[in-house]
Design an enzyme around this catalytic site. Structure first.
Site: not given
Ligand SMILES: *[C@@H]1O[C@H](CO)[C@@H](O)[C@H](O)[C@H]1NC(C)=O
Length: 557
Positions: A381, A265, A394
């Site tokens: 979230y 990630h 983000t």
């Protein structure tokens, strides 16, 4: 907490803000460098389950049952994408056809690995990477991608992979489970492999990407209802030692020809990997295709040297460390519950007729489902892209709002005017989402203030508290970005079933969804078995009774 907040508002906050403003004058990005370092590279938990995420193959269909052939086409397609990327021929994504999104995250898609460090990991990117690392039946192979200065064709790659499948050589002691090294990984890597890594380790780390094959025929794939718990778990954690979680991404090819991908990630967010994945799937089936008997098309050059088995000498002591890691990883993996399903009662088409944003609709549906499941609301979230800004990644949309709660309560009690409350809640969600995209969210800002406070060595009870609140519901939409590559009319099954991620909180849910065509939404729900309040099936069941969402009653009269 109230005291802390007061102090923060009046004196500490403005000081921290002042430092942050200064950073914005000289740094290319105020958030993303810190985000990468503190959220990802300094994270000390295992990457497996906690950080890496997965992407699935086509919904329902498998273009060929031959494992080596599927790998041949798909690896070739990925390499075509890399060539486009290197030639800077991939167009930036545009919002509403006019605003370009930042493409910086694409830079480290290939030739990249995460290298473990004791306090912080780092990302290593190479200008040159002409092979991939393949793991099969406990053994690592190095497969060259070029011959005579050209890229290997699909048929040639298939032959190389078939050679690996046919090779009976057993793994070296410790080789099979090597990739399970997690927490003591940085130290073990230094102690047993030297700081630069031995030759074989280097071959894995310097590969363009890696590829893993599951020899056992697990239930890879989804049934007609989109269910595939084993498939999701196989992609997210597998057997804990059969995916190289540090690699920018790992392609997984199952024995039945199904594929999937596991992505690290830190270097980019899911839409970047999604872009590659859409191209790969579409190229595999619509451009390259297969012969009638399921083999790759094209010619074979017999002079291509075979893949090279990597040699390992893993000391006894290191093998014990690996075994310890493996047990810990298996306990974590066994705790993960998944529920994937295709919601087919209606999709984007009908939602749009209700003049509502599909994403807002789904977020409200999730709020309702969560309340039905647990009988309470929780901090939610939702990831929104901030790539309208340079190097943007983000921002968080806090989808659980006062307005969404009012709507959910109305749905539980039929006397209130649901439609009006729905409209208000959906409008609120859209506003929050737009604000997040425009850089006007609050979460990354608070995060940066926190980092500044750490640099200054001051403790802020307010920041500590807001940043440690658990996300009981962590959600993300996988956007379909290149619809032009697919033919949903004639081949509605030929589109990815999306992807998913593990639960972020021990007692919470992870929910990923993808809107496919006009009439289908695919959900991937995860949680922990050990969580006292969660059951992936439970949330799934709460999402499904579509009639109860009263979607039809929301249609304009
Ligand atoms: C990755 O490696 C390939 C092959 O060596 C090279 O052509 C390409 O430029 C590299 N990509 C990047 C982004 O450095």
């Amino acid at each position: 907490a109230a005291l802390g907040r007061d102090f923060f508002e009046r004196s500490l906050g403005p000081v921290l803000q002042c430092y942050l403003t200064r950073k914005s004058w000289w740094a290319p990005t105020t958030v993303s460098d810190w985000w990468e370092e503190y959220v990802y590279l300094r994270g000390r938990g295992p990457l497996m389950v906690n950080s890496n995420y997965y992407a699935m193959d086509f919904l329902y269909v498998t273009p060929t049952p031959l494992q080596a052939a599927r790998a041949g086409n798909v690896v070739h397609a990925v390499l075509l994408y890399r060539r486009l990327l290197n030639r800077e021929q991939i167009k930036p994504l545009m919002i509403q056809g006019t605003l370009p999104m930042c493409s910086a995250q694409y830079e480290r898609m290939f030739n990249t690995t995460r290298v473990p460090g004791v306090e912080a990991d780092s990302l290593q990117h190479r200008r040159d990477s002409r092979h991939i690392a393949v793991f099969h039946a406990g053994r690592f192979f190095r497969v060259g991608l070029y011959h005579g200065g050209r890229l290997l064709g699909p048929r040639e790659l298939q032959a190389q992979f078939q050679r690996i499948l046919d090779d009976p050589v057993p793994p070296a002691p410790g080789e099979e489970t090597l990739a399970a090294l997690t927490e003591p990984w940085a130290r073990a890597r230094q102690t047993y492999f030297g700081s630069a890594g031995t030759g074989s380790l280097r071959a894995v780390e310097q590969a363009a990407f890696s590829s893993r094959w599951t020899p056992r025929s697990r239930a890879a794939g989804t049934d007609r209802a989109g269910r595939g718990i084993d498939y999701a778990k196989a992609l997210l954690h597998g057997q804990c030692h059969d995916r190289w979680f540090d690699k920018s991404f790992t392609l997984i090819v199952f024995r039945n020809g199904k594929i999937g991908l596991n992505a690290e990630h830190s270097w980019a967010d899911a839409p970047i990997v999604g872009h590659l994945w859409e191209y790969t799937l579409a190229t595999d089936i619509f451009q390259l295709g297969y012969s009638v008997d399921g083999h790759c098309k094209g010619e074979l050059d017999p002079s291509i040297p075979p893949p090279q088995k990597l040699q390992w000498e893993i000391p006894e002591e290191c093998r014990r460390v690996i075994q310890g890691s493996l047990w810990a990883a298996q306990a974590l993996a066994d705790d993960i519950d998944f529920h994937t399903f295709a919601f087919k009662d209606f999709g984007k088409g009908l939602i749009k007729k209700c003049r509502t944003s599909p994403d807002s609709f789904i977020q409200l549906a999730l709020q309702l489902a969560h309340f039905r499941d647990k009988g309470k609301f929780c901090l939610t979230y939702e990831a929104a892209m901030t790539r309208l800004f340079r190097e943007g990644r983000t921002e968080t949309v806090r989808s659980c709002s006062i307005e969404s709660c009012n709507f959910v309560r109305a749905m539980m009690d039929s006397t209130q005017s649901r439609l009006a409350l729905f409209r208000v809640a959906a409008a609120k969600h859209q506003t929050l989402y737009r604000r997040a995209m425009m850089g006007a969210g609050i979460d990354r800002h608070l995060f940066c203030l926190y980092v500044v406070s750490k640099y200054l060595g001051v403790d802020s009870p307010f920041l500590r508290e807001v940043l440690s609140e658990p996300w009981g519901l962590s959600t993300s939409q996988t956007p379909v970005q290149q619809l032009e590559l697919f033919d949903l009319k004639n081949h509605p099954d030929y589109i990815s079933a999306g992807g998913g991620f593990g639960p972020v909180d021990d007692n919470g849910y992870g929910v990923s969804y993808i809107i496919i065509g006009e009439d289908l939404i695919m959900f991937h729900v995860s949680c922990k078995f050990s969580g006292t309040e969660t059951l992936a099936q439970g949330l799934g069941r709460a999402v499904r009774p579509a009639r109860e969402w009263d979607c039809l009653s929301l249609l304009p009269a």
